[in-house]
Write a protein that holds these residues in place. Structure first.
Motif, mmCIF file in Angstrom:
data_model
loop_
_atom_site.group_PDB
_atom_site.id
_atom_site.type_symbol
_atom_site.label_atom_id
_atom_site.label_comp_id
_atom_site.label_asym_id
_atom_site.label_seq_id
_atom_site.Cartn_x
_atom_site.Cartn_y
_atom_site.Cartn_z
ATOM 1 N N VAL A 56 0.852 -1.191 0.000
ATOM 2 C CA VAL A 56 0.000 0.000 0.000
ATOM 3 C C VAL A 56 0.887 1.240 0.000
ATOM 4 O O VAL A 56 2.039 1.193 0.430
ATOM 5 N N ASP A 57 0.330 2.326 -0.485
ATOM 6 C CA ASP A 57 1.080 3.580 -0.446
ATOM 7 C C ASP A 57 1.036 4.141 0.961
ATOM 8 O O ASP A 57 -0.025 4.175 1.579
ATOM 9 N N PRO A 58 2.154 4.588 1.428
ATOM 10 C CA PRO A 58 2.143 5.183 2.766
ATOM 11 C C PRO A 58 1.365 6.491 2.747
ATOM 12 O O PRO A 58 1.326 7.162 1.717
ATOM 13 N N PRO A 59 0.735 6.836 3.845
ATOM 14 C CA PRO A 59 0.001 8.116 3.883
ATOM 15 C C PRO A 59 0.962 9.284 3.687
ATOM 16 O O PRO A 59 2.106 9.222 4.148
ATOM 17 N N GLU A 60 0.482 10.300 3.020
ATOM 18 C CA GLU A 60 1.328 11.462 2.719
ATOM 19 C C GLU A 60 1.880 12.096 4.001
ATOM 20 O O GLU A 60 2.984 12.624 4.036
ATOM 21 N N GLU A 61 1.082 11.995 5.052
ATOM 22 C CA GLU A 61 1.508 12.649 6.287
ATOM 23 C C GLU A 61 2.778 12.039 6.874
ATOM 24 O O GLU A 61 3.461 12.673 7.665
ATOM 25 N N ALA B 23 14.448 13.264 0.628
ATOM 26 C CA ALA B 23 14.651 12.296 -0.459
ATOM 27 C C ALA B 23 14.870 10.889 0.095
ATOM 28 O O ALA B 23 14.440 9.894 -0.506
ATOM 29 N N ILE B 24 15.508 10.812 1.234
ATOM 30 C CA ILE B 24 15.726 9.513 1.876
ATOM 31 C C ILE B 24 14.391 8.938 2.342
ATOM 32 O O ILE B 24 14.084 7.772 2.128
ATOM 33 N N VAL B 25 13.592 9.785 2.966
ATOM 34 C CA VAL B 25 12.283 9.324 3.433
ATOM 35 C C VAL B 25 11.469 8.826 2.247
ATOM 36 O O VAL B 25 10.890 7.743 2.275
ATOM 37 N N ARG B 26 11.451 9.628 1.182
ATOM 38 C CA ARG B 26 10.670 9.241 -0.002
ATOM 39 C C ARG B 26 11.140 7.919 -0.598
ATOM 40 O O ARG B 26 10.344 7.118 -1.069
ATOM 41 N N GLU B 27 12.421 7.727 -0.563
ATOM 42 C CA GLU B 27 12.979 6.518 -1.165
ATOM 43 C C GLU B 27 12.547 5.259 -0.402
ATOM 44 O O GLU B 27 12.275 4.231 -0.993
ATOM 45 N N TYR B 28 12.491 5.362 0.898
ATOM 46 C CA TYR B 28 12.273 4.142 1.693
ATOM 47 C C TYR B 28 10.906 4.047 2.335
ATOM 48 O O TYR B 28 10.562 3.019 2.900
ATOM 49 N N GLU B 29 10.117 5.119 2.297
ATOM 50 C CA GLU B 29 8.903 5.124 3.107
ATOM 51 C C GLU B 29 7.933 4.005 2.749
ATOM 52 O O GLU B 29 7.282 3.449 3.607
ATOM 53 N N LYS B 30 7.871 3.675 1.467
ATOM 54 C CA LYS B 30 6.889 2.674 1.076
ATOM 55 C C LYS B 30 7.214 1.310 1.696
ATOM 56 O O LYS B 30 6.359 0.665 2.288
ATOM 57 N N ASN B 31 8.448 0.901 1.546
ATOM 58 C CA ASN B 31 8.814 -0.390 2.110
ATOM 59 C C ASN B 31 8.790 -0.380 3.635
ATOM 60 O O ASN B 31 8.334 -1.340 4.257
#
Lengths: 281, 206
Positions: A56-61, B23-31
């Motif tokens: 799932v996509d993480p919430p934007e927040e 950019a680091i958060v964006r790169e890894y946040e999904k996983n």
């Protein structure tokens, strides 16, 4: 003849692409003969797909909250880069609290075992980075008890003194109530967070003592309420660094987090001096 | 993002550029979020775990020297944060007298896929929920290892480095986790090709 458990272990490795070519051949030979192991292969690989393919996509927040939090504390981070400046800034930031809260006993939180009255006038430092660059300098009288050596060291290390004159209010101003002084000190700070660090604090197990004192009034942060002013106090107790986060709501209610994490905030629900009394005595 | 690119961003952050950390958060946040979600089975918790992990990572970034892959370093933090969180949650649950409404449904986001009929979508939802229940039935160490493998795609060796385990241990835990998950789903009846060996003793051959 190896049993199916052996081959199923290989199947798991095959799914993970952690199998040698020899093992692969061995497994293939067995699988031709064994329907059960073929089923296990199907099961393992479909499981793998089920877990991995439907992310799932993480919430934007998530990202927003993280970055907002980091930017809030950015000033602190900037100040702590070079170690010496860090120590200076840390002690100076304590001074902000000292001056901000006037004659309140807060600094005794940090009192070292052989605390001596610092003879130096303390340097006030605003957590606001703009103030850090301002050339205005003014010593402020501190009533704090510091370990004098540490205070002097910090004083010596201080870069060109940068003082927000807002914070230079004499601590002897006793005409104001404690609450007024706190509120004023707080409202002057543009950064919601003032971070302080002392070099060392003795007093073993104080954290636990604080905890037990405050658990009686444990509570969640009221939803929808954002802390307007927060102090993160960092210090070392017997070589172990710890931190306490204290929030002020309105003019009377304080929250405190003994871990320094916002998520661990508990309701203290008292005035500053009451809080102090609880902690100190 | 390549490892090099990541390392150069990290250097920027270490020099004091807070914004570069995004950019680091964006790169890894999904996983990270998905691992946290499947570890905890709860969206709110997953959000908390993820946020806390990134904040911890940021504050510990000074200590990152580039000796290991950044992701390995990061997931060590994620893994510890998950376990701390779950431990605390257990504690909280034990203490709390009134049961929280924990919004029950955890992984129910529909994948928009018009080619699937409503029935099929519903089936998938059930399967997904069953898989999540199955994951929750695993011991935490097995669950975590399996997720690091399936979601982050780490090799056995990398997982070993994240969790300070031998590759052989990683391998056997993943295998055990899969077998248990299959058994769970076979009993649950929500996955079609279960036929896990041990239970049935092979009695399901045609």
């Amino acid at each position: 003849m190896k049993d199916c458990a052996y081959y199923q272990d290989l199947i798991s490795r095959l799914v993970d692409r952690e199998i040698t070519p020899e093992q692969g051949e061995e497994l293939a030979a067995h699988a031709r003969e064994c329907e059960e192991c073929r089923a296990v292969y199907t099961a393992f690989s479909s499981l793998s797909a089920l877990i991995a393919d439907e992310l799932v996509d993480p919430p934007e927040e998530l990202c927003e909250n993280v970055m907002a939090e980091l930017r809030r504390s950015a000033v602190w981070k900037q100040n702590r880069r070079p170690r010496q400046i860090r120590r200076w800034a840390a002690l100076a930031a304590v001074a902000v609290l000292v001056i901000g809260v006037g004659t309140l006993a807060l600094p005794r939180l940090f009192r070292a075992g052989s605390a001596a009255k610092a003879s130096n006038s303390m340097t006030a430092y605003s957590a606001d980075s703009a103030a850090a660059e301002a050339p205005a300098a003014a010593p402020a009288a501190g009533t704090a008890e510091y370990e004098s050596a540490a205070a002097e060291e910090a004083y010596d290390m201080a870069p060109p003194i940068a003082v927000s004159k807002d914070f230079a209010a004499p601590a002897s101003d006793t005409t104001k109530s404690e609450q007024e002084m706190i509120s004023e000190a707080l409202s002057r700070s543009e950064e919601p967070e003032t971070v302080a660090e002392t070099v060392d604090v003795t007093g073993q197990g104080r954290g636990k003592a604080i905890a037990s004192l405050l658990t009686g009034t444990q509570g969640e942060l009221p939803s929808g309420v954002t802390p307007d002013r927060r102090f993160l106090l960092r210090f070392d107790v017997d070589g172990i660094s710890s931190q306490v986060l204290i929030s002020v709501y309105g003019d009377k209610v304080f929250f405190i987090s003994l871990s320094g994490e916002e998520s661990d905030m508990v309701l203290a629900d008292c005035t500053w001096s009451e809080l102090y009394a609880k902690i100190y005595y | 993002m390549t490892e090099e690119k990541i390392l150069s961003i990290i250097r920027d952050v270490q020099k004091g550029d807070v914004n570069a950390f995004e950019a680091i958060v964006r790169e890894y946040e999904k996983n990270v979020y998905n691992i946290a979600l499947r570890m905890s089975g709860d969206r709110e918790d997953a959000l908390d775990i993820s946020q806390e992990s990134f904040l911890k990572a940021y504050h510990a970034l000074e200590s990152f020297r580039g000796d290991s892959k950044f992701s390995v370093w990061l997931y060590r933090i994620v893994s510890n944060t998950c376990l701390d969180f779950l431990r605390e949650r257990r504690h909280r649950t034990e203490l709390s007298l009134n049961v929280e409404d924990d919004e029950g449904e955890t992984v129910e986001r529909e994948i928009p896929d018009e080619s699937l009929s409503p029935e099929r979508l519903y089936e998938r939802k059930l399967t997904r929920e069953a898989v999540q229940r199955g994951l929750m039935s695993l011991p935490e160490d097995q669950r975590k290892i399996l997720l690091l493998r399936e979601i982050q795609g780490f090799s056995y060796e990398e997982i070993g480095r994240v969790l300070s385990l031998e590759s052989g241990t990683v391998k056997s835990r993943i295998f055990r986790a899969r077998r248990k998950l299959c058994e769970f789903l076979a009993e649950d009846g929500n996955i079609s090709p279960p036929s896990s060996s041990r239970k049935t003793g092979g009695g399901d051959k045609p």
